[in-house]
Design a protein around this motif. Structure first.
Motif, PDB file in Angstrom:
ATOM      1  N   ALA A  42      23.448 -53.116 -36.548  1.00  0.00           N
ATOM      2  CA  ALA A  42      22.557 -52.657 -37.614  1.00  0.00           C
ATOM      3  C   ALA A  42      23.342 -52.655 -38.915  1.00  0.00           C
ATOM      4  O   ALA A  42      24.571 -52.623 -38.911  1.00  0.00           O
ATOM      5  CB  ALA A  42      22.029 -51.254 -37.316  1.00  0.00           C
ATOM      6  N   SER A  43      22.627 -52.686 -40.016  1.00  0.00           N
ATOM      7  CA  SER A  43      23.273 -52.553 -41.320  1.00  0.00           C
ATOM      8  C   SER A  43      22.929 -51.194 -41.903  1.00  0.00           C
ATOM      9  O   SER A  43      21.885 -50.623 -41.600  1.00  0.00           O
ATOM     10  CB  SER A  43      22.835 -53.677 -42.270  1.00  0.00           C
ATOM     11  OG  SER A  43      21.435 -53.649 -42.453  1.00  0.00           O
ATOM     12  N   ALA A  44      23.856 -50.672 -42.702  1.00  0.00           N
ATOM     13  CA  ALA A  44      23.657 -49.359 -43.313  1.00  0.00           C
ATOM     14  C   ALA A  44      24.273 -49.350 -44.696  1.00  0.00           C
ATOM     15  O   ALA A  44      25.306 -49.965 -44.927  1.00  0.00           O
ATOM     16  CB  ALA A  44      24.289 -48.276 -42.442  1.00  0.00           C
ATOM     17  N   HIS A  45      23.622 -48.640 -45.600  1.00  0.00           N
ATOM     18  CA  HIS A  45      24.121 -48.526 -46.970  1.00  0.00           C
ATOM     19  C   HIS A  45      24.524 -47.090 -47.317  1.00  0.00           C
ATOM     20  O   HIS A  45      25.052 -46.850 -48.385  1.00  0.00           O
ATOM     21  CB  HIS A  45      23.073 -49.038 -47.956  1.00  0.00           C
ATOM     22  CG  HIS A  45      22.689 -50.459 -47.703  1.00  0.00           C
ATOM     23  ND1 HIS A  45      23.491 -51.514 -48.045  1.00  0.00           N
ATOM     24  CD2 HIS A  45      21.601 -50.994 -47.104  1.00  0.00           C
ATOM     25  CE1 HIS A  45      22.909 -52.646 -47.687  1.00  0.00           C
ATOM     26  NE2 HIS A  45      21.763 -52.353 -47.113  1.00  0.00           N
ATOM     27  N   ARG A  46      24.245 -46.158 -46.389  1.00  0.00           N
ATOM     28  CA  ARG A  46      24.589 -44.749 -46.608  1.00  0.00           C
ATOM     29  C   ARG A  46      24.974 -44.116 -45.279  1.00  0.00           C
ATOM     30  O   ARG A  46      24.635 -44.628 -44.216  1.00  0.00           O
ATOM     31  CB  ARG A  46      23.371 -43.992 -47.163  1.00  0.00           C
ATOM     32  CG  ARG A  46      22.819 -44.560 -48.438  1.00  0.00           C
ATOM     33  CD  ARG A  46      21.541 -43.875 -48.855  1.00  0.00           C
ATOM     34  NE  ARG A  46      20.537 -44.088 -47.804  1.00  0.00           N
ATOM     35  CZ  ARG A  46      19.510 -43.290 -47.597  1.00  0.00           C
ATOM     36  NH1 ARG A  46      19.332 -42.230 -48.349  1.00  0.00           N
ATOM     37  NH2 ARG A  46      18.648 -43.533 -46.639  1.00  0.00           N
ATOM     38  N   GLY A  47      25.625 -42.975 -45.355  1.00  0.00           N
ATOM     39  CA  GLY A  47      25.973 -42.240 -44.142  1.00  0.00           C
ATOM     40  C   GLY A  47      24.750 -41.851 -43.338  1.00  0.00           C
ATOM     41  O   GLY A  47      24.759 -41.901 -42.099  1.00  0.00           O
ATOM     42  N   LYS A  70      21.180 -42.565 -38.479  1.00  0.00           N
ATOM     43  CA  LYS A  70      19.902 -43.000 -37.897  1.00  0.00           C
ATOM     44  C   LYS A  70      20.119 -44.128 -36.892  1.00  0.00           C
ATOM     45  O   LYS A  70      19.509 -44.141 -35.826  1.00  0.00           O
ATOM     46  CB  LYS A  70      18.945 -43.449 -39.004  1.00  0.00           C
ATOM     47  CG  LYS A  70      18.364 -42.307 -39.791  1.00  0.00           C
ATOM     48  CD  LYS A  70      17.427 -42.808 -40.865  1.00  0.00           C
ATOM     49  CE  LYS A  70      16.875 -41.657 -41.683  1.00  0.00           C
ATOM     50  NZ  LYS A  70      15.991 -42.122 -42.759  1.00  0.00           N
ATOM     51  N   ALA A  71      20.979 -45.084 -37.228  1.00  0.00           N
ATOM     52  CA  ALA A  71      21.268 -46.178 -36.303  1.00  0.00           C
ATOM     53  C   ALA A  71      21.922 -45.631 -35.037  1.00  0.00           C
ATOM     54  O   ALA A  71      21.572 -46.022 -33.920  1.00  0.00           O
ATOM     55  CB  ALA A  71      22.162 -47.216 -36.971  1.00  0.00           C
ATOM     56  N   ARG A  72      22.860 -44.716 -35.199  1.00  0.00           N
ATOM     57  CA  ARG A  72      23.547 -44.108 -34.053  1.00  0.00           C
ATOM     58  C   ARG A  72      22.567 -43.334 -33.177  1.00  0.00           C
ATOM     59  O   ARG A  72      22.639 -43.365 -31.956  1.00  0.00           O
ATOM     60  CB  ARG A  72      24.674 -43.188 -34.548  1.00  0.00           C
ATOM     61  CG  ARG A  72      25.443 -42.535 -33.447  1.00  0.00           C
ATOM     62  CD  ARG A  72      26.194 -43.603 -32.640  1.00  0.00           C
ATOM     63  NE  ARG A  72      26.698 -43.076 -31.408  1.00  0.00           N
ATOM     64  CZ  ARG A  72      26.206 -43.353 -30.200  1.00  0.00           C
ATOM     65  NH1 ARG A  72      25.171 -44.157 -30.063  1.00  0.00           N
ATOM     66  NH2 ARG A  72      26.733 -42.846 -29.129  1.00  0.00           N
ATOM     67  N   GLN A  73      21.629 -42.653 -33.812  1.00  0.00           N
ATOM     68  CA  GLN A  73      20.605 -41.908 -33.078  1.00  0.00           C
ATOM     69  C   GLN A  73      19.740 -42.855 -32.236  1.00  0.00           C
ATOM     70  O   GLN A  73      19.277 -42.492 -31.166  1.00  0.00           O
ATOM     71  CB  GLN A  73      19.740 -41.134 -34.071  1.00  0.00           C
ATOM     72  CG  GLN A  73      18.800 -40.139 -33.451  1.00  0.00           C
ATOM     73  CD  GLN A  73      18.098 -39.332 -34.527  1.00  0.00           C
ATOM     74  OE1 GLN A  73      17.813 -39.817 -35.610  1.00  0.00           O
ATOM     75  NE2 GLN A  73      17.813 -38.082 -34.219  1.00  0.00           N
TER      76      GLN A  73
END
Length: 171
Positions: free
Chosen positions: A87-92, A97-100
């Motif tokens: 997944a890509s993420a731009h914030r903590g 959310k991806a980890r969840q």
């Protein structure tokens, strides 16, 4: 190392696949299109993921699915069995959310100043190290502005690796 395709910038997917090291992951950014079947795909090459559904990924004989931050809410956990996910993420908060959702391999952008039109404020190695420390069970990959010089600045961050588009070879 993760390599992302970018046909919008003139990068040829076939060439990127040929140039990609066999131990890397290649993410085909399809921008909503269904990836074509890769019958000639040699399994000794890189793992191949696409920004598509699990069904389309299986139909194209790919190894998994990459979830852009905005599409993560469309993920159906039961459909993902046996597929690799990133997944890509731009914030903590996006990492959380991806980890969840059960995704542990996450591309964090923007690491360093980048020429990408979508690049925001760069995080730099200290903020990236803090994110990795906050999510120790995740494999975080720095994306954006990755060069030989910036990779050296990431050596003590604890990150799993780097993700790049134009850093592999110029078109």
């Amino acid at each position: 190392m993760i390599v992302l395709s970018d046909q919008a910038r003139g990068y040829d997917l076939g060439r990127q696949l040929a140039d990609c090291p066999p131990w890397a992951i290649l993410i085909e950014r399809t921008y909503g299109a269904v990836p074509g079947r890769r019958d000639g795909y040699v399994k000794q090459g890189p793992l191949r993921l696409a920004t598509t559904s699990a069904r389309a990924s299986r139909r194209a004989s790919l190894d998994g699915v990459h979830w852009p931050e905005k599409r993560l809410k469309k993920r159906c956990r039961s459909a993902m069995a046996g597929l690799i996910e990133t997944a890509s993420a731009h914030r903590g908060l996006s990492i959380a959310k991806a980890r969840q959702q059960g995704i542990t391999h996450i591309l964090v952008s923007v690491a360093f100043p980048s020429r990408s039109p979508s690049a925001g404020r760069p995080r730099g190695p200290i903020r990236l190290a803090l994110l990795q420390r906050a999510f120790p069970d995740c494999a975080l990959y720095a994306l954006g502005g990755i060069t030989g010089r910036t990779v050296i600045r990431l050596t003590r961050t604890g990150l799993a690796g780097v993700a790049l588009i134009s850093g592999l070879k110029p078109p």
